[in-house]
Design an enzyme around this catalytic site. Structure first.
Site, PDB file in Angstrom:
ATOM      1  N   PRO B 353       0.775  -1.179  -0.024  1.00 34.03           N
ATOM      2  CA  PRO B 353       0.224  -0.234  -0.471  1.00 34.03           C
ATOM      3  C   PRO B 353       0.880   1.551   0.087  1.00 34.03           C
ATOM      4  CG  PRO B 353      -0.693  -1.414   2.387  1.00 34.03           C
ATOM      5  CD  PRO B 353       0.474  -1.905   1.424  1.00 34.03           C
ATOM      6  N   ASP B 529       5.885   4.081   1.157  1.00 34.60           N
ATOM      7  CA  ASP B 529       4.963   2.057   1.698  1.00 34.60           C
ATOM      8  C   ASP B 529       4.124   2.932   3.124  1.00 34.60           C
ATOM      9  OD1 ASP B 529       3.499   0.109   3.116  1.00 34.60           O
ATOM     10  OD2 ASP B 529       5.997  -0.900   2.285  1.00 34.60           O
ATOM     11  N   HIS B 530       2.944   3.426   3.008  1.00 29.31           N
ATOM     12  CA  HIS B 530       2.590   3.480   3.913  1.00 29.31           C
ATOM     13  C   HIS B 530       1.849   2.470   5.242  1.00 29.31           C
ATOM     14  CE1 HIS B 530       0.101   6.275   5.119  1.00 29.31           C
ATOM     15  NE2 HIS B 530      -0.953   6.553   4.300  1.00 29.31           N
ATOM     16  N   ARG B 531       2.271   1.207   5.379  1.00 28.09           N
ATOM     17  CA  ARG B 531       2.863   0.374   6.459  1.00 28.09           C
ATOM     18  C   ARG B 531       3.367   0.705   7.401  1.00 28.09           C
ATOM     19  NH1 ARG B 531       4.055  -5.398   4.029  1.00 28.09           N
ATOM     20  NH2 ARG B 531       5.571  -3.861   3.180  1.00 28.09           N
ATOM     21  N   ILE B 533       5.293   4.377   7.546  1.00 30.19           N
ATOM     22  CA  ILE B 533       5.494   5.613   6.891  1.00 30.19           C
ATOM     23  C   ILE B 533       4.161   6.579   6.680  1.00 30.19           C
ATOM     24  CG2 ILE B 533       6.310   7.106   5.808  1.00 30.19           C
ATOM     25  CD1 ILE B 533       8.412   4.981   4.601  1.00 30.19           C
TER      26      ILE B 533
END
Ligand SMILES: Cc1cc2nc3c(=O)[nH]c(=O)nc-3n(C[C@H](O)[C@H](O)[C@H](O)COP(=O)(O)OP(=O)(O)OC[C@H]3O[C@@H](n4cnc5c(N)ncnc54)[C@H](O)[C@@H]3O)c2cc1C
Lengths: 474, 559
Positions: B353, B529-531, B533
């Site tokens: 994601p 990487d939104h997981r 950050i």
């Protein structure tokens, strides 16, 4: 000025031409790298070829021949006592070693590995100084340290008397002493004791702990110990050497054991109490390499040291100090540094003691299982039920397989008996391949061979070995 | 009062498991927290603890069963019963002339028909004193003409709870190694032998406290096959399993070095090559052994993407393609292995994601500086490009935002922050995209970086970079400014969590100090990487990198 002219460049430099180092150098060359191999000693092949595995096994072969001619008497075959010509034995042993060492040199040449003679010392993480021999320097992208180990001789034994020897001295076979004391009941001491006993020495072994070969399970050691008790003058356990004194007629050795203190006189003393890694004087402090408290270089599963350009393999990179572990690590190091997905992920490193009988094991031992509190199932097949063992007149052997009780996966194999060193190969493959009892039991083994004992051990787990009528567990 | 023991929820999202091993049989006396079975879920193998003290009255599963949460596993007659006097085989055995010998004799009789006095006896229960009784266990007759032997191994220790028939010692006679079974259940009060002892038939082996672990339970049906020794063995489990029952779903303890994974060396190597975590692969061969085919099937089934993306993204199996030739002429061309590798890597990347954040940097001064010094760098064999400068800018940003210099270990729920700055640089080559790595970029001068990058890029174009030079990157830079564009969304280079994209700078009228000035503005974008950050940090990092470009020339004064 002269030195700067003598700067060589290598993509990979390997330090030490033992079984670890030359395996690494050859593979790297086969993979197209520009390789330099630095060796300090005049002969290639390291400890293993020159003063370890090979000469000791050559002498053990003679010991076996001598013993067999004696044992044949019971089978109706009598030989005269052997005439032992020590000079010729030395020469023969030397030829074996020279032939192998010459072979290594030849393989270097044909593979285009640049051989650099002299002692390598790190000046930085990218440069080695070469002292002596081909004086100069080697600049490199990567270095593989394979400097091996040397006998550890505690200061108390350092009495400047040539009659007190380490394994290297014992292999030189300067003479056959009347009485030999072997200090240390590990595999090297027992192997050398076996050689000297066969050649006519009266051998005494002293061991500090309460057993010999403490790394092995007791049931495997027992048959060997029984036999050695017959061949040796004495095996003194829980006994310490407290003094050594040079006398004209021999070495006076003070011993302190369960029965108190006594002094015995020996013509020679072999000190085989362990080995030390060769990390001193290598200039490692000029690199990022980390060395642990025991002097071994710290490496990860890819054989990388803490310095990104430097790798380490073999005896210098930790226990167990065995030639086959060294060469496998050598291959892993080269592949890993070329970016291949290699890792030293081996489950089983076989250990073989080349005494008579031989003792061999791999994978999990029972001792380890109980130390870890791990539940295992053990199938033991005594060789009294093996036809092959009977034909050899050697039924004292034992084959055992250690299983995981749930999956019946083979976790470890232990063998004592003649030829155990060859038999263990199948066990090692079984452990490494995660074979289960049914795999060993369902594979046809030639008859009559000792290898059948492995098959039958597997069958025993299911309670129905053909040649043994015994129930394991209810 | 029998309690039904059912399979509890073993962990989030786990609905079922496979019984690897049943550790008890009907009739066994068990204690609270003692392991009853080993159950394998797709996460791990867990030991299933008994909820209470008591006696197992029914075993409803066997090894190999696939059970769902809520399924009946065991029935347990719990705690209260154990105070009551229970049947003991002791009386029955005493009746036999040579009591314990009958048990041992059974063991010598082959196979599963382990009957005999010891097993079938269910004599009247002896009264058990409140304080418990203890009994001395002696060495039984081991075989004809055998008078004794050497103790090889003592398999229990003082304090252990043991069950009847559990092996207590291995004794070596001159015929064979025999395991001596305990004739009773209870707790070992005192051990009277040790390894190495020579003992004779009838010698005292140990004192067993009978009441301690309640009486011996009635025997399982006679046809029961010889199984692993159950019950109290659990107390010998490693210290890694202290007091409370292991949390269901927890990891299998000794797997740390991967030793437990049943797979051969070639299979393990392939798994490393493909980045497959073998503990997640189900083995199809005997004993659960994982084959090479199992690993390939795992990759094909998308298990990898699930692993990489923590289950979030899922790469659907490629859909069957239509026959394109029905609409016109086509040509089928093989793609290079490089292209296939790129395709795989991109597919994995897509499963994370990710978010792309845009910004711009005023590089007017920087460009002047670059033009001024480029000739000097060129003399030294380097190219002072915007990419080289971007390496410096990125390192500055990463030092302030170390989470962008990390990888996410979804399996372990950990973030791996790297203490080094190895910057991957996307290079456009005739063969396709190649991304070599500039190592330790923080330790190198701009000049050194310019030389190294120039050399690397050239080698990439010549397809001469080594595998090693493609590995270990911690953050990627992709500069498409030379080609054009006003901005783009770069795709992550997993397992990295950030990538910087540079587009073409252009002169724009910028309001500065009260008037419009022509300024050179470069658009840039950061995909993260939104997981691991958050958006705000992603934006702050991007701004920080933009500022590094803007203040670059000024910052050089401090170098
Ligand atoms: C008596 C005896 C019997 C043995 N029997 C067996 C056996 O049966 N099976 C088995 O597996 N193992 C056996 N071993 C152990 C085996 O010999 C070692 O494990 C093996 O040799 C280790 O290989 P290596 O490559 O790590 O190092 P080594 O073989 O020790 O080689 C290291 C080499 O590096 C060179 N060197 C060191 N420092 C430098 C430097 N600074 N510059 C240049 N060169 C340097 C040394 O001269 C040496 O040639 C035995 C050992 C002994 C002593």
């Amino acid at each position: 000025m002269a030195a700067s002219e003598n700067v060589r460049r290598a993509e990979i430099v390997v330090i030490g031409a033992g079984p670890g180092g030359y395996a690494a150098a050859f593979l790297a060359a086969d993979k197209g790298k520009k390789v330099a191999l630095v060796e300090d000693s005049s002969a290639l092949g390291g400890v293993c070829l020159n003063r370890g595995c090979i000469p000791s096994k050559a002498l053990l072969h003679l010991a076996k021949l001598i013993n067999e001619t004696r044992e044949a008497r019971e089978m109706g075959l009598s030989f005269a006592d052997p005439k032992i010509d020590v000079a010729t034995i030395r020469k023969w042993k030397g030829q074996v070693v020279d032939q192998l060492a010459g072979g290594v040199a030849g393989l270097c040449k044909s593979r285009g590995v640049q051989l650099v003679r002299g002692k390598a010392v790190f000046e930085s993480s990218a440069r080695l100084r070469i002292d002596g021999g081909d004086q100069g320097a080697v600049e490199f992208d990567h270095a593989i340290v394979a400097t091996g180990s040397r006998p550890a001789v505690p200061p108390a034994f350092n009495i400047q008397d040539p009659r007190v020897m380490n394994s290297t001295g014992a292999l030189q076979l300067d003479e056959i002493p009347g009485r030999l004391l072997v200090v240390g009941g590990g595999y090297i001491g027992l192997e050398m004791g076996t050689v000297y006993a066969a050649l006519g020495s009266k051998v005494t072994v002293v061991e500090l702990l309460d057993g010999i070969l403490m790394g092995a399970d007791r049931d495997l050691v027992r048959p060997l110990q029984k036999r050695l008790e017959g061949k040796f003058e004495a095996i003194l356990l829980k006994t310490k050497v407290v003094s050594l004194e040079t006398k004209k007629k021999g070495i006076d050795v003070g011993l302190e054991g369960p029965d108190g203190q006594k002094t015995l006189t020996f013509d020679r003393v072999l000190v085989s109490v362990g080995r030390k890694p060769n990390t001193e004087g290598l200039g490692l402090e000029k690199t990022g390499v980390k060395v642990n408290a025991k002097g071994f270089i710290e490496v990860d599963r890819k054989q990388r040291t803490a310095d990104p350009r430097i790798w380490a393999i073999g005896d210098v990179a930790g226990e167990p100090m065995l030639a086959h572990k060294a060469s496998r690590e050598g291959r892993v190091a080269v592949e890993a540094l070329l970016g291949e997905p290699a890792e030293f992920d081996n489950i089983a490193i076989p250990a073989v003691v080349f005494t008579d009988p031989e003792v061999a094991w791999c994978g999990l031992t029972e001792n380890e299982a109980s130390a870890q509190g791990r539940k295992v199932e053990v199938a033991r097949f005594p060789w009294g039920a093996s036809g092959r063992a009977l034909t050899l007149g050697r039924t004292e052997g034992l084959t055992k397989v250690i299983y995981d009780p749930g999956t019946e996966r083979v976790l470890g194999v232990g063998i004592v008996g003649v030829g155990a060193g060859e038999l263990i190969a199948e066990g090692t493959l079984a452990v490494e391949m995660a074979a289960v009892a049914g795999d060993l039991g369902g594979t046809i083994h030639a008859h009559p061979t000792l290898s059948e004992t492995l098959m039958e051990s597997a069958e025993l787990l299911h309670g129905t070995a053909t040649h043994l009528f015994r129930k394991k567990k209810g | 009062m029998a309690t039904r023991i059912t399979l509890p929820q073993l962990g989030e999202g786990i609905e079922a498991g496979d019984i690897v091993n049943v550790l008890v049989s009907a009739g066994d006396v068990v204690r609270k927290d003692q392991a009853l079975a080993e159950i394998e879920t797709d996460k791990a193998v867990v030991e299933f603890p008994s909820p209470d003290d008591g006696r197992i009255t029914k075993v409803s599963v066997k090894a190999g069963d696939h059970v769902k949460v809520g399924a009946l596993l065991f029935e347990l007659e719990s705690g209260a019963e154990k105070r009551e006097p229970t049947e003991s085989v002791r009386e029955g055995e005493r009746a036999a002339k040579n009591p314990s010998a009958s048990v041992a004799a059974d063991r010598e009789r082959a196979g599963s028909v382990a009957v005999g006095a010891g097993r079938s006896a269910q004599g009247p229960p002896p009264p058990v004193a409140a304080g418990g009784t203890s009994e001395v266990v002696r060495l039984p007759q081991l075989g004809e003409g055998i008078e004794g032997g050497d103790v090889l191994n003592v398999l229990v220790k003082a304090g252990d709870a043991i069950s009847k028939d559990q092996s207590i010692a291995e004794v070596e006679t001159d015929k064979a190694v025999v395991e001596v079974p305990s004739p009773v259940s209870g707790r070992v009060a005192e051990l009277l032998i040790k390894a190495g002892d020579h003992i004779k038939v009838g010698a005292d082996l140990m004192c067993v406290d009978i009441a301690a672990a309640s009486g011996t339970a009635p025997e399982a049906p006679m046809a029961a096959p010889p199984g692993p020794i159950p019950a109290a063995a659990a107390t010998e489990k490693p210290a890694a399993v202290p007091g409370p029952p292991r949390a269901p779903g927890g990891p299998q303890p000794p797997a740390a070095d991967g030793r437990q994974v049943p797979a051969g060396p070639a299979t393990r190597r392939l798994a490393r090559e493909l980045g497959v975590d073998l503990t997640r692969v189900r083995g199809s061969a005997t004993g659960g052994r994982i084959t090479i085919d199992d690993v390939k099937a795992f990759v094909r089934s998308g298990g990898m993407a699930a692993a990489a993306g923590g289950g979030a993204g899922h790469v659907p199996a490629a859909q069957p393609l239509p026959d394109f030739s029905q609409w016109g002429p086509i040509e089928r061309k093989p793609v290079s292995s490089l292209r296939r590798k790129i395709a795989d890597q991109m597919a994995v990347a897509w499963s994370a994601p990710m978010v792309t954040h845009f910004d711009e940097a005023d590089i007017t001064e920087l460009e002047a500086f670059r033009k001024q010094f480029a000739p000097r760098v060129k003399e030294a064999g380097g190219a002072l490009t915007m990419t080289t400068i971007a390496i410096k800018a990125v390192v500055e940003g990463l030092k302030e935002f170390p989470q962008l210099n990390s990888s996410f270990d979804a399996a372990r729920g950990e973030m791996i922050v790297k203490g080094y700055y190895h910057i991957s640089v996307a290079v456009d080559t005739p063969a396709g995209l190649i991304v070599p790595v500039v190592r330790d970029a923080d330790k190198k001068s701009l000049r050194e970086l310019a030389i190294e990058l120039n050399r690397l890029a050239q080698r990439a174009r010549d397809r001469k970079v080594s595998v090693e030079e493609l590995q270990g990157g911690t953050f990627t830079i992709s500069n498409l400014g030379g080609i054009g564009g006003t901005g783009f969304t770069p795709l992550l280079n997993p397992p990295q969590v950030g990538i910087l994209g540079l587009a073409r700078g252009s002169l724009r009228a910028v309001w500065r100090d009260g008037r419009f000035e022509p300024r050179l503005i470069m658009p840039l974008s950061v995909t993260y990487d939104h997981r691991v950050i958050d958006g705000a940090d992603g934006a702050r990092f991007t701004r920080r990198v933009a500022r590094a470009f803007e203040e670059f020339a000024g910052a050089l004064l401090d170098v």
